[in-house]
Design an enzyme around this catalytic site. Structure first.
Site, short mmCIF file in Angstrom:
data_model
loop_
_atom_site.label_atom_id
_atom_site.label_comp_id
_atom_site.label_asym_id
_atom_site.label_seq_id
_atom_site.Cartn_x
_atom_site.Cartn_y
_atom_site.Cartn_z
N HIS A 1 0.83 -1.13 0.15
CA HIS A 1 0.11 0.02 -0.08
C HIS A 1 1.01 1.30 0.00
O HIS A 1 0.65 2.05 -0.80
CB HIS A 1 -0.89 0.10 1.30
CG HIS A 1 -1.86 1.10 1.31
ND1 HIS A 1 -3.06 1.07 1.01
CD2 HIS A 1 -1.69 2.34 1.88
CE1 HIS A 1 -3.65 2.21 1.30
NE2 HIS A 1 -2.94 2.96 1.59
N GLU A 2 1.80 1.07 1.00
CA GLU A 2 2.84 2.61 0.99
C GLU A 2 3.69 2.51 -0.23
O GLU A 2 3.75 3.83 -0.72
CB GLU A 2 3.55 2.26 2.41
CG GLU A 2 2.69 2.60 3.60
CD GLU A 2 1.86 3.83 3.60
OE1 GLU A 2 2.09 4.74 2.97
OE2 GLU A 2 0.66 3.61 4.50
N HIS B 1 1.51 4.65 -2.79
CA HIS B 1 1.88 6.08 -2.45
C HIS B 1 3.28 6.77 -2.86
O HIS B 1 3.35 7.59 -3.48
CB HIS B 1 1.64 6.47 -1.06
CG HIS B 1 0.08 6.33 -0.53
ND1 HIS B 1 -0.98 7.02 -1.03
CD2 HIS B 1 -0.51 5.59 0.59
CE1 HIS B 1 -1.80 6.90 -0.35
NE2 HIS B 1 -1.78 6.04 0.41
N GLU C 1 -4.77 7.60 -3.21
CA GLU C 1 -5.42 6.68 -2.56
C GLU C 1 -5.53 5.56 -3.61
O GLU C 1 -5.36 4.32 -3.40
CB GLU C 1 -6.45 6.62 -1.68
CG GLU C 1 -6.80 5.75 -0.44
CD GLU C 1 -5.75 5.93 0.60
OE1 GLU C 1 -5.63 4.94 1.07
OE2 GLU C 1 -5.09 6.78 0.83
#
Lengths: 495, 495
Positions: free
Chosen positions: B265-266, B269, B295
């Site tokens: 997830h990170e 980003h 997101e």
């Protein structure tokens, strides 16, 4: 009047907070930042420098200082408040008297100078560095003239690093040191019996070195709740505040001594920073008095403590526990090996306790003569070799080993070198019972003494000498330093 | 006119550089700073916020924007320049229309709100948090009224996080999603055959997890030359610049999935941040379009990629190599275990792909009704339980499990929640050949596509929908999201 003082403090605290941010940017750059961010970080540092400059030269700061004219010697204020006003005025004068044009040129020349120095050193070609040095000497003279035309230019430059010091006093002190060390060094080399250094030779796991040194730093008193310990290419102590002191170390597989003494040296700086007086948080009176006093703290721990026989008693069992290849290491063997004077001392940063001051004095003399105009840049390489031969008994083969070895002048740091040796001298003070405490690993008494006498007083005093008088009853005395070295090395080398 | 544009850019770049410094202060606080420095760091952040505010509200910035009136739709400028002017004007309006009094109160209420929320949640006592929430709702309404009195207050708040989005469009999209997911969830729970989750149970060394996840982040395309990977209590992606992106992860011994999906997830980003267009460095057009688009990048990698069957083919052998206790793990078993829908979904941050949007929609509805004034703060706990039961089929036992579970409202973040699910929907886009590439660990094609279509366009477009049209030919379509979930979970649960 107290309202003006409060206004002054508010502005000074903001400047201090912003300086702390610059400090963090610098630490992060050296320890954490990815390589690709170099250009962005340069922009960030420049932006912060611009903001700091605007705050430091804000006319309202000048006005409030104007209103407080004479307050630094008024009994309406206590000594700490008077020191706040005095130091704020000094900083104000040093900043506003330098026009933006010169400040900008200095910043540019720092980068250009570094590049030129790297090239000149790599190519062993002083002529590639000489034009930069010419410009620096001219800039330093011009800046000094602007700040205070009534005093010698070198003295004004010196004061940036060593408040209250003059070249007249340095000449007095350094001549005595130089003339006392030359015969001691000759005796060591000609008649001395060198200690056995082979006991510390070998290969030492760097993780084990780091772990040992971190635990020693903590035992010396470094507070991890208000600081960090990391590794960087060049060990340094930085951070952003007395509650956020960041010290770094570096370890080499083939050299146990360098990492160990480096870590203890940085711990000395870090203890000073952590010991700054939070009752005056953000005010100039809680800052280090000078580079020399800062260096006195690092050298006190590195030399007076860590290179002493009692410390070897504390350290030897730790070393044998951490490194199984050192089973027979006694305190006496360790002490001898840590304190050996090398046959030849060409490079300052690799110099021992006896030759180091001679390196500094040589640099002091040359930079003073440059700024005074009695020596020209082009004469430097030859003069360097000549004095190395005279003071240290060895002659550099080329300029990379000689005049080009240090980075300082490339960044315009004239007046910085003396602080190294002033620090070493100031560190020669005894406390009763200390040797026993050190051997037993009890460092709290010494740390508390330094916290109270040195760290907490910050910039309360106007010079290193004044601080020495307040802390010990007497000003800096080179004869104490010479006796310490003579006694220590006479015993070590069986003179 | 071009001179005015250049002047504008100069000011915007300075603001961007200073924001980067604030970013570094924030990262350092979470990852590196010693505990004792908390008060000093708060002062540093406040000082930087003050400086940024002064720069953002500098009348000269207003004047240059005034001179550029209409330029954001003039053909004298190219689309990127027009976007720079448009975004600068938007930021200007949002900043100068909020008086210092409100900005200051918001900053204070953030701290007070956090403390009150922590206490209320620990004591399961909503009444301790209610007064803060009342004040936040009033402040959000007042701020929105000041920024743009012509539009609904919630829409103005929403735009801070999701440019170009309105509650009318959200109602349309979210109603369709909610009404589509409720029967799917019911079918999964009532008729589905749950996959075997026991294959991922056990204890997993956190260092081994970190090492595996760091190598996956690099394979996904994270560039360590322009970023860092560290560990922090709450994983996040921060830093100071596209060349200095700092992502953090966290690993728990008892949970392999959370650390893994969190790291991916990170990475999503971080790839967005590293992909920002350096041709427009320091200008608002190179910033992320919105929280929702950001997101979408993290969720695309976390869900569309990492929770797909092809990714399980890539991952299973890596897991068995890193953790010897998983010898029989096949791609199919892994895929099932990673995608299990829990029997009960009370807490948003622990929710799976199917129930997560329902959590968001519930929050969106309530916060919109609060700002609109159709729901009072005191009604919240009861309404929360009611809608949890209706949408998610489970009823929280207390407010800690219910309305007090999220920190967002305590910091005045109204309009933030929708971005989580907008992101998940926007991430549902296919590229030909992608499944094969993913299974083989070839992520470069997808990353390049995102770099070109999403990352490099930054804030060029006026809304997430407009960006979707430019990148894929069609605006956000909830039916694609619903089909994706229905197809995936019908197969997984054999519906």
């Amino acid at each position: 009047m107290y309202q003006d003082y409060d206004k002054l403090c508010e502005r000074l605290k903001e400047i201090s907070t912003l300086s702390g941010i610059s400090g963090l940017l610098g630490w992060d750059e050296m320890v954490m930042m990815p390589n690709g961010a170099a250009a962005c970080r340069a922009a960030q540092k420049a932006a912060m420098a611009g903001i700091l400059y605007d705050k430091q030269t804000n006319p309202e700061l000048g006005e409030v200082l104007q209103k407080l004219q004479g307050a630094e010697s008024s009994s309406d204020f206590d000594p700490f408040q008077r020191a706040v006003i005095r130091e704020a005025r000094r900083d104000w004068v040093r900043t506003v008297k330098i026009p933006k044009r010169i400040a900008k040129r200095r910043a540019e020349l720092e980068s250009e100078g570094y590049q030129a120095w790297v090239t000149a050193r790599a190519e062993k070609d002083f002529s590639k560095f000489a034009p930069i040095l010419e410009e620096w000497v001219a800039l330093v003279r011009e800046s000094s003239q602007l700040v205070d035309p009534s005093r010698p230019a070198y003295d004004v430059a010196l004061e940036e690093f060593e408040k209250g010091m003059t070249s007249a006093r340095l000449d007095e002190v350094f001549t005595q040191v130089r003339d006392g060390l030359r015969p001691l060094l000759a005796a060591i080399r000609e008649k001395g019996t060198p200690p056995d250094t082979s006991v510390l030779e070998g290969t030492f796991d760097t993780d084990a070195q780091a772990s040992l040194c971190n635990s020693i730093a903590k035992e010396l008193g470094f507070n991890l709740d208000c600081g960090r310990l990391d590794v960087s290419v060049h060990p340094f102590t930085g951070g952003s505040h007395p509650t956020d002191v960041r010290m770094t170390t570096r370890f080499k597989e083939g050299d146990l001594t360098e990492g160990l003494t480096g870590a203890i040296h940085e711990t000395g700086h870090a203890l000073y920073e952590q010991g700054r007086n939070l009752a005056y948080d953000g005010l100039p009176v809680n800052q280090a008095l000078s580079m020399g006093v800062h260096e006195s703290q690092s050298l006190l721990w590195e030399r007076m403590v860590a290179l002493s026989l009692p410390f070897s008693r504390y350290l030897a069992p730790k070393l044998t526990a951490a490194f199984p290849q050192l089973p027979g290491l006694t305190a006496e063997l360790l002490y001898g090996a840590l304190n050996a004077v090398k046959k030849e001392s060409m490079i300052r940063v690799e110099a021992d306790e006896v030759t180091y001051p001679l390196h500094i004095i040589l640099r002091y003399e040359l930079e003073k003569e440059l700024v005074e105009g009695t020596v020209a840049v082009e004469q430097l390489p030859a003069l360097w070799k000549e004095r190395m031969t005279a003071y240290l008994g060895c002659t550099p083969a080329d300029d990379a080993q000689g005049v080009l070895q240090d980075v300082h002048w490339s960044a315009g740091l004239f007046g910085y070198f003396p602080t190294y040796t002033l620090g070493a001298m100031a560190a020669q003070k005894d406390l009763p019972g200390l040797p026993k405490d050190i051997a037993a690993g009890r460092f709290g008494g010494l740390k508390t003494w330094l916290n109270e006498k040195i760290h907490a007083s910050g910039s309360l005093h106007r010079s290193g000498d004044e601080l020495m008088v307040a802390a010990t009853g007497a000003p800096l005395d080179p004869s104490i330093f010479l006796s310490y070295l003579t006694d220590k090395y006479s015993a070590l080398y069986k003179l």
